[in-house]
Scaffold this active site. Structure first.
Site, mmCIF file in Angstrom:
data_model
loop_
_atom_site.group_PDB
_atom_site.id
_atom_site.type_symbol
_atom_site.label_atom_id
_atom_site.label_comp_id
_atom_site.label_asym_id
_atom_site.label_seq_id
_atom_site.Cartn_x
_atom_site.Cartn_y
_atom_site.Cartn_z
ATOM 1 N N ASN A 139 -12.323 5.256 -9.722
ATOM 2 C CA ASN A 139 -12.784 6.659 -9.697
ATOM 3 C C ASN A 139 -12.250 7.515 -10.850
ATOM 4 O OD1 ASN A 139 -10.212 6.706 -8.502
ATOM 5 N ND2 ASN A 139 -10.702 8.586 -7.423
ATOM 6 N N GLY A 215 -5.349 3.041 -4.954
ATOM 7 C CA GLY A 215 -6.569 2.525 -4.339
ATOM 8 C C GLY A 215 -6.583 2.829 -2.857
ATOM 9 N N SER A 216 -7.272 1.971 -2.118
ATOM 10 C CA SER A 216 -7.480 2.245 -0.695
ATOM 11 C C SER A 216 -6.241 1.890 0.132
ATOM 12 C CB SER A 216 -8.669 1.415 -0.203
ATOM 13 O OG SER A 216 -8.374 0.049 -0.370
ATOM 14 N N ASN A 217 -6.172 2.463 1.332
ATOM 15 C CA ASN A 217 -5.037 2.178 2.223
ATOM 16 C C ASN A 217 -5.015 0.727 2.653
ATOM 17 O OD1 ASN A 217 -5.262 5.162 2.273
ATOM 18 N ND2 ASN A 217 -3.505 4.896 3.621
ATOM 19 N N VAL A 219 -5.984 -1.995 1.040
ATOM 20 C CA VAL A 219 -5.420 -2.875 0.009
ATOM 21 C C VAL A 219 -3.937 -2.545 -0.202
ATOM 22 C CG1 VAL A 219 -5.549 -3.582 -2.406
ATOM 23 C CG2 VAL A 219 -7.657 -3.277 -1.101
ATOM 24 N N GLY A 220 -3.606 -1.264 -0.161
ATOM 25 C CA GLY A 220 -2.198 -0.866 -0.310
ATOM 26 C C GLY A 220 -1.321 -1.549 0.727
ATOM 27 N N GLU A 237 -0.381 4.689 -4.440
ATOM 28 C CA GLU A 237 -1.082 5.965 -4.279
ATOM 29 C C GLU A 237 -2.377 5.663 -3.546
ATOM 30 O OE1 GLU A 237 -0.249 8.952 -4.625
ATOM 31 O OE2 GLU A 237 1.618 8.659 -5.722
ATOM 32 N N CYS A 271 -9.383 11.259 -4.787
ATOM 33 C CA CYS A 271 -8.449 11.148 -3.659
ATOM 34 C C CYS A 271 -7.985 12.529 -3.230
ATOM 35 C CB CYS A 271 -7.272 10.272 -4.040
ATOM 36 S SG CYS A 271 -6.497 10.821 -5.557
HETATM 37 P P1 NAD Z 1 -9.606 -0.481 -3.730
HETATM 38 O O1 NAD Z 1 -8.378 -0.460 -2.891
HETATM 39 O O2 NAD Z 1 -10.788 -1.179 -3.212
HETATM 40 O O3 NAD Z 1 -9.287 -1.139 -5.154
HETATM 41 C C1 NAD Z 1 -8.253 -0.665 -5.995
HETATM 42 C C2 NAD Z 1 -7.799 -1.795 -6.906
HETATM 43 O O4 NAD Z 1 -7.181 -2.804 -6.100
HETATM 44 C C3 NAD Z 1 -8.932 -2.492 -7.663
HETATM 45 O O5 NAD Z 1 -8.500 -2.812 -8.969
HETATM 46 C C4 NAD Z 1 -9.156 -3.740 -6.850
HETATM 47 O O6 NAD Z 1 -9.710 -4.802 -7.581
HETATM 48 C C5 NAD Z 1 -7.736 -4.070 -6.435
HETATM 49 N N1 NAD Z 1 -7.644 -4.955 -5.250
HETATM 50 C C6 NAD Z 1 -8.559 -5.172 -4.280
HETATM 51 N N2 NAD Z 1 -8.096 -6.063 -3.378
HETATM 52 C C7 NAD Z 1 -6.851 -6.409 -3.782
HETATM 53 C C8 NAD Z 1 -5.851 -7.279 -3.281
HETATM 54 N N3 NAD Z 1 -6.039 -7.969 -2.164
HETATM 55 N N4 NAD Z 1 -4.680 -7.374 -3.952
HETATM 56 C C9 NAD Z 1 -4.468 -6.663 -5.075
HETATM 57 N N5 NAD Z 1 -5.383 -5.835 -5.610
HETATM 58 C C10 NAD Z 1 -6.561 -5.707 -4.982
HETATM 59 O O7 NAD Z 1 -9.928 1.067 -4.077
HETATM 60 P P2 NAD Z 1 -11.170 1.662 -4.886
HETATM 61 O O8 NAD Z 1 -12.382 1.557 -4.032
HETATM 62 O O9 NAD Z 1 -11.178 1.081 -6.260
HETATM 63 O O10 NAD Z 1 -10.712 3.196 -5.019
HETATM 64 C C11 NAD Z 1 -10.947 4.161 -4.030
HETATM 65 C C12 NAD Z 1 -9.698 4.429 -3.215
HETATM 66 O O11 NAD Z 1 -8.636 4.789 -4.099
HETATM 67 C C13 NAD Z 1 -9.842 5.600 -2.270
HETATM 68 O O12 NAD Z 1 -9.272 5.281 -1.026
HETATM 69 C C14 NAD Z 1 -9.050 6.706 -2.932
HETATM 70 O O13 NAD Z 1 -8.543 7.685 -2.073
HETATM 71 C C15 NAD Z 1 -7.974 5.938 -3.598
HETATM 72 N N6 NAD Z 1 -7.409 6.726 -4.689
HETATM 73 C C16 NAD Z 1 -6.166 7.262 -4.536
HETATM 74 C C17 NAD Z 1 -5.610 8.044 -5.525
HETATM 75 C C18 NAD Z 1 -4.231 8.639 -5.399
HETATM 76 O O14 NAD Z 1 -3.635 8.967 -6.411
HETATM 77 N N7 NAD Z 1 -3.703 8.813 -4.193
HETATM 78 C C19 NAD Z 1 -6.314 8.262 -6.720
HETATM 79 C C20 NAD Z 1 -7.583 7.693 -6.837
HETATM 80 C C21 NAD Z 1 -8.114 6.913 -5.819
#
Ligand code: NAD
Length: 468
Positions: A139, A215-217, A219-220, A237, A271
């Site tokens: 994003n 990224g997403s919760n 995956v986090g 994050e 986010c």
């Molecule tokens: P996502 O979690 O799907 O992917 C994020 C990254 O993680 C990608 O590079 C993806 O390839 C990688 N990934 C996926 N599976 C993985 C695994 N099993 N192990 C390691 N890495 C893996 O998120 P997205 O759809 O790319 O982004 C949207 C999300 O990000 C939303 O939930 C948004 O709120 C969050 N976000 C948070 C912030 C913040 O600063 N808090 C900023 C921007 C986006």
């Protein structure tokens, strides 16, 4: 042993879903492992280079980013749908992040402490961690990677970076610019591929000492589960469900304009996007009218881009359908844009009559959707604003300074906004959330140092010169 062949992926424009904008070769597991190893080998020399010299490379990178602003913004816009002006803004933000961290190379990396003994000198020294894995979402395909990569590099770490596959071409462009800026080979290694496949390789590698993820919760949580027991330093994050409060004494015009901007900018795919607004009952009708007025001013396809991908489009439409099915009332938008069916365009969408137990009040939508609530007073507003598993950003619109200060104290978020939209912060300020929005380590500003370095405490004995 048979070697895995590289998969080739085509990238499509979410504004025109039949337009292929380029191809990218995805890395294999073996190649990812080789890149991690190369990062490990590059660490010694890079970490010994002076931090001032490392900063100079970041300055050069900032210059190149500005020089390449238009082609880069156009590519990124075609890859994930943000409008070109929004993307130009992101490139400029990227350059200012790089300049801030370039200057970090000239700032103190420790402090001298008083010792109980006059014979001893006691000081701290910040040192890099080693190889850091950086995993980023789609994003903010330029700003988020840079606010992780820039501090990682200036403090002397080497980096393996996996951008989201959705923005692989933009990622490659940035990695190539770093080489042009004079970054030695293998100090920054980009790996392209699916997180589900390559993420685990990065996280579990014994060479990788730290993981910075946005990224997403879901995956986090997986990263925490996998890397936590391996004693790696982890920065996460995650999602948000950001609330705004509009009190009766607020400048309603400003509050409505900024609430709609906060909700709809970047098609709501931030986010920090405003996704809930709590309005004091006495000004509710007037404020809702103004929210609709500003939502109407958005020109989908011009001032608001499409959603980033088919998956995003389906997910946002599913959230809208579920909100309707659960009894929320859609008072504006709520549909794909019929005349823009060649792209993933959705109308800015406003819901009222949302009960706090409904999914729309609790789950991150990550699209241009705002839930509107009527509240009796400030106390009810802050109670409901805090009633969330997330705690990234929150706003209050009020002319009452005591309530504004109370909000600073009581809102359970990392980023507090007074008379401003929910949003991030400038590069010199720490960024991060509370509750399920972040782990403890903040990003950006001086806070970045906490994550990307480790402190050594040094004692030197026998420093006193004695005449013989
Ligand atoms: P996502 O979690 O799907 O992917 C994020 C990254 O993680 C990608 O590079 C993806 O390839 C990688 N990934 C996926 N599976 C993985 C695994 N099993 N192990 C390691 N890495 C893996 O998120 P997205 O759809 O790319 O982004 C949207 C999300 O990000 C939303 O939930 C948004 O709120 C969050 N976000 C948070 C912030 C913040 O600063 N808090 C900023 C921007 C986006």
């Amino acid at each position: 042993m048979a070697t895995e062949t590289r998969e080739i992926r085509e990238q499509y424009n979410p504004a025109n879903t039949s337009e292929c904008i380029g191809k990218i070769e995805l890395h294999t597991v073996e190649e990812t492992e080789a890149k991690i190893e190369a990062s490990g080998k590059a660490f010694g020399e890079w970490s010994r280079m002076s931090s001032v010299a490392r900063g100079e490379i970041l300055h050069k990178m900032a210059d190149l980013l500005i020089e390449h602003m238009e082609p880069l913004a156009e590519l990124a816009s075609k890859e994930m749908g943000k409008t070109v002006p929004e993307m130009i803004g992101e490139v400029k933000r990227g350059a200012s992040i790089l300049r801030y961290f370039a200057q970090e190379g000239m700032r103190a990396a420790g402090e001298v402490l008083p010792s109980v003994s006059e014979e001893k000198m006691l000081f701290t020294k910040r040192v890099p961690l080693g190889v850091v894995a950086i995993i980023t979402p789609w994003n903010f395909p330029i700003a988020i990677p840079l606010w992780k990569i820039a501090p990682a590099l200036v403090y002397g770490n080497t980096v393996v970076w996996k951008p989201s596959i959705e923005v692989a071409l933009t990622g490659q462009y940035i990695a190539d610019l770093f080489l042009k800026a004079g970054l030695p080979e293998h100090v920054l290694n980009i790996v392209q591929g699916r997180g589900s496949k390559l993420g685990t390789v990065l996280i579990k590698s014994p060479i990788v000492k730290a993981i910075s993820f946005t990224g997403s919760n879901a995956v986090g949580q997986q990263i925490l589960n996998e890397a936590g027991p391996l004693n790696k330093k982890i920065q996460l994050e995650l999602g948000g469900k950001n609330a705004a409060i509009i009190l009766a004494d607020a400048d309603l015009e400003l509050a409505a304009r900024l609430t709609i901007e906060g909700a709809m900018k970047q098609t709501g795919q931030r986010c920090t996007a405003t996704s809930r607004v709590y309005i004091e009952a006495s000004v509710y009708d007037e404020a809702v009218e103004k929210l609709i007025k500003y939502a109407k001013q958005i020109k989908v396809g011009e001032t608001m881009g499409p959603l980033a991908s088919r998956q995003q489009f389906e997910s946002v439409m599913e959230h809208i359908a579920r909100a309707k099915a659960q009894g929320a009332k859609c008072i504006f938008g709520g549909k794909p844009v019929a005349e823009l069916s060649h792209g993933y365009y959705v109308e800015p969408t406003l819901f009222v009559d949302v009960a706090h137990e409904m999914d729309l009040a609790r789950e991150e939508v990550f699209g241009p959707v705002l839930a509107i609530f009527k509240v009796a007073d400030y106390e009810e507003a802050i109670r409901l604003a805090n009633d969330s598993e997330f705690g990234l950003s929150a706003s209050i619109y009020t002319a009452n300074i005591q309530k504004a200060f109370d909000f600073i104290e009581r809102s359970e978020v990392g980023l507090v906004q007074i008379n401003d939209e929910t949003g991030g912060a400038e590069p010199q300020a720490p960024f991060g959330g509370m509750k399920n929005s972040s782990t403890g380590f903040r990003e950006q500003g001086q806070a970045a140092k906490e994550f990307f370095t480790v402190l050594k405490t040094v004692t030197i004995n026998g420093i006193r010169y004695k005449k013989s």
